[in-house]
Design an enzyme around this catalytic site. Structure first.
Site, PDB file in Angstrom:
ATOM      1  N   CYS A 276       0.814  -1.220   0.000  1.00 16.80           N
ATOM      2  CA  CYS A 276       0.000   0.000   0.000  1.00 16.80           C
ATOM      3  C   CYS A 276       0.848   1.272   0.000  1.00 16.80           C
ATOM      4  CB  CYS A 276      -0.949  -0.006   1.189  1.00 16.80           C
ATOM      5  SG  CYS A 276      -1.804  -1.566   1.364  1.00 16.80           S
TER       6      CYS A 276
ATOM      7  N   HIS B 219      -3.560   6.765   2.426  1.00 19.18           N
ATOM      8  CA  HIS B 219      -3.920   5.450   1.894  1.00 19.18           C
ATOM      9  C   HIS B 219      -5.306   5.086   2.413  1.00 19.18           C
ATOM     10  CE1 HIS B 219      -4.192   1.292   1.083  1.00 19.18           C
ATOM     11  NE2 HIS B 219      -3.836   0.870   2.283  1.00 19.18           N
TER      12      HIS B 219
ATOM     13  N   ASN C 146     -10.229  -0.898  -0.226  1.00 18.42           N
ATOM     14  CA  ASN C 146      -8.786  -0.710  -0.085  1.00 18.42           C
ATOM     15  C   ASN C 146      -8.107  -1.335  -1.302  1.00 18.42           C
ATOM     16  OD1 ASN C 146      -6.072  -1.182   0.536  1.00 18.42           O
ATOM     17  ND2 ASN C 146      -6.460  -1.588   2.702  1.00 18.42           N
TER      18      ASN C 146
END
Ligand code: UT7
Length: 343
Positions: free
Chosen positions: A125, A268, A299
């Site tokens: 990420c 993020h 996500n």
């Protein structure tokens, strides 16, 4: 003894900035109800604990390279550049299904870019923010004039839809940025790092090589278990909530700005509660818009920051040319944050 000749090297550093940003979201919207067909959970729990209402899943025949191509074409178009002007490609991904070769050289062929430097980056990420830092250094040092940075994931391929701890979190998508030469600084210093002792906090369940003995069992008839990504949700959650706001603060200090100067905060998209906790810890002024793309996108790991930023720009929520604080964090554990001028 002869002395070696002095090597040729660029003598001055240049400035770099993001010239164009693009995003691609797969067509299929996946609801929490659909996710709950495979886990003991509810729409209410998922929304309360993660902020996710829907996410997008790519088609079975839609690859990481397909999604990267769509986002890259939009970024190039918005940068006003031809694909042939790109001299290096950095693809941040953990879900390209080939260990080798990397996705970046194939993406170059799709885009019609002849012979660029092309590599993948495995920083989960944080991959996009890592790649932006590298692209900045490459342009500044004269290694490349235009670097295509892509964050792309097809996490649906690596999610165990029966795993209650992760099945509802992940989504698919791609974001891309073109980084090029600028008259003024457009990418601030990166604050980054890694905590390798926490490698098991988010990880592929088995190594590919762990499947070998099962594959070689004589007379084996049952399916081999798939090495999905698994996560110690609470460990990652606590780390993100307590440790990432200080990293974001350091990135602003390194760039010589304060939170009042920001035109957007783009963390993020891991969990809406992590975003809320960071906003509080940073004491962000009311006027700074905060990326909340997770609600409709889930996500998407390396794709989440560029997807969230392009949505904010497209919807007029963040100002073109304004400053954005962006931060990525995830499996490794790794993290990277920097302030950028939005294209
Ligand atoms: O992108 C890379 C970085 N990743 C992240 O940043 C993710 C970070 N972690 C998270 O976002 C959160 O930890 C989750 C959203 C994954 C989980 O939320 P949580 O608040 O940490 O839940 P928990 O694991 O502490 O579980 C709380 C309760 C437990 O029940 P009891 O023991 O309190 O009765 C769990 O059994 O919720 C239960 N639970 C669930 N209930 C319904 C756990 N998973 C589920 C579920 N549905 N899917």
């Amino acid at each position: 003894m002869s002395t070696s000749p002095t090597l040729a090297a660029p003598t001055t550093l240049r400035h770099a900035r993001i010239l164009g940003l693009g995003g691609y979201r797969p067509e299929r919207v996946v609801t929490n109800e659909e996710i709950c067909r495979y886990i003991d959970s509810s729409d209410e729990w998922i929304q309360q604990r993660s902020g996710i209402v829907t996410r997008r899943f790519a088609r079975e025949d839609e690859s990481v390279i397909d999604m990267a191509e769509a986002a890259s074409r939009q970024a190039l178009d918005r940068a006003g550049l031809e694909a042939g002007q790109i001299d290096a490609i950095l693809v941040a991904t953990v879900s390209h299904p080939y260990q080798t070769p990397a996705a970046a050289p194939s993406l170059a062929v799709r885009l019609g870019i002849t012979d660029p430097a092309a590599i993948d980056i495995s920083a989960a990420c944080a991959g996009y923010c890592y790649a932006i830092s590298l692209a900045n250094d490459m342009v500044r040092a004269g290694t490349a004039d235009h670097v295509l940075v892509v964050g792309v994931e097809k996490l649906s391929d690596f999610t165990d839809k029966h795993d209650r701890g992760s099945a509802f979190i992940f989504g698919d998508g791609a974001g891309a940025a073109v980084v090029g030469v600028s008259d003024t600084p457009g990418i601030g210093p990166t604050v980054w790092g890694s905590l390798g002792d926490k490698y098991d906090a988010i990880t592929q369940r088995e190594a590919w090589t762990d499947l070998r003995p099962a594959m070689e069992e004589p007379g084996r008839t049952e399916a081999i278990s798939w090495p999905s990504f698994v996560m110690q949700g609470q460990t990652v959650f606590r780390w993100a909530v307590f440790s990432m706001a200080p990293v974001a603060k350091r990135a602003m200090e390194a760039a010589g700005i304060t939170s009042a100067d920001l035109g957007a905060f783009v963390p993020h998209q891991a969990n809406m509660r992590i975003t809320d906790a960071m906003v509080k810890a940073l004491d962000l002024p009311e006027h700074v818009p905060v990326a909340r793309d997770i609600a409709e996108t889930g996500n998407t790991s390396a794709a989440s920051v560029p997807l969230a930023m392009s949505r904010m720009l497209d919807e007029g929520e963040a100002p073109h040319g304004g400053l954005a604080l962006q931060i990525g964090f995830g499996a490794g554990l790794v993290y990277a944050a920097q302030v950028v001028v939005m294209p």
